[in-house]
Design a protein around this motif. Structure first.
Motif: not given
Length: 201
Positions: A16-25, A87-93
């Motif tokens: 039930x937790x939502x994880x959104x991973x955004x990757x950017x160069x 690269x930069x990774x952001x995981x939003x929970x």
């Protein structure tokens, strides 16, 4: 060395937790911090915005309130394991009400980044020396000929009072040697080193 060609975002759900991973160069820490700040604002209502980055002038990670070592470190480990740089990774929970435990968090954050890498277009990058050439309009044909004949690459051109080219090479001695004979007419200045998409120079 590898990086991603363009930004990518994936979403997974774990208990039930939502994880959104955004990757950017990204090329440097400044770009990484700007992206992280922007996503913190965009997802200001999220429970956590955890981050990891590997760029030309360093690397870092942040658990953003998750238990130490359960978010940022697993994220950067996935980037390292896959040899992804710039690269930069952001995981939003968004917390779903069920605690995952330390092991569950490590798996969830790792999986988020893995899924995003799986969706990304991966390209090879190499380190190049970047030089600035400054010259008169009357010398454009000469410079273009030298760039073409010596397998150099002009990555940026500016036409103002004078012509300014940003030219790259794998070996700085090449560019200096080529333009030595035009001393006084063509100014050659080393600017920096950059990791760029691999070119057939």
């Amino acid at each position: 060395m590898k990086t991603i060609k363009k930004p990518v975002q994936v979403e997974i759900n774990v208990k039930k937790s939502q994880f959104i991973c955004s990757l950017f160069p990204t090329k440097n820490k400044k770009e990484s911090k700007e992206i992280i700040q922007r996503l913190n604002q965009q997802y200001s209502d999220a429970t956590h915005n955890c981050t990891a980055y590997i760029v030309g002038d360093g690397e870092g990670f942040d658990d953003d309130g998750e238990p130490g070592g359960t978010a940022g470190k697993p994220m950067i480990n996935v980037l390292r394991k896959n040899e992804i740089h710039n690269v930069t990774a952001v995981v939003t929970r968004y917390f779903g009400g069920i605690k995952l435990g330390a092991g569950g968090l490590v798996r969830a954050y790792s999986k988020s980044v893995m899924e995003a890498i799986g969706e990304a277009e991966i390209v090879e990058i190499e380190e190049y020396d970047v030089f600035e050439l400054v010259f008169e309009y009357s010398d454009i044909k000469t410079v273009d000929g030298e760039v073409r004949n010596n397998s150099l690459e002009a990555i940026d051109k500016d036409y103002s009072d004078k012509v300014i080219y940003q030219v790259i090479s794998r070996d700085s001695r090449d560019i200096k040697k080529i333009f030595e004979k035009y001393s006084g007419k063509i100014s050659v200045e080393f600017k920096n080193k950059q990791f760029l998409e691999k070119m057939s120079l």
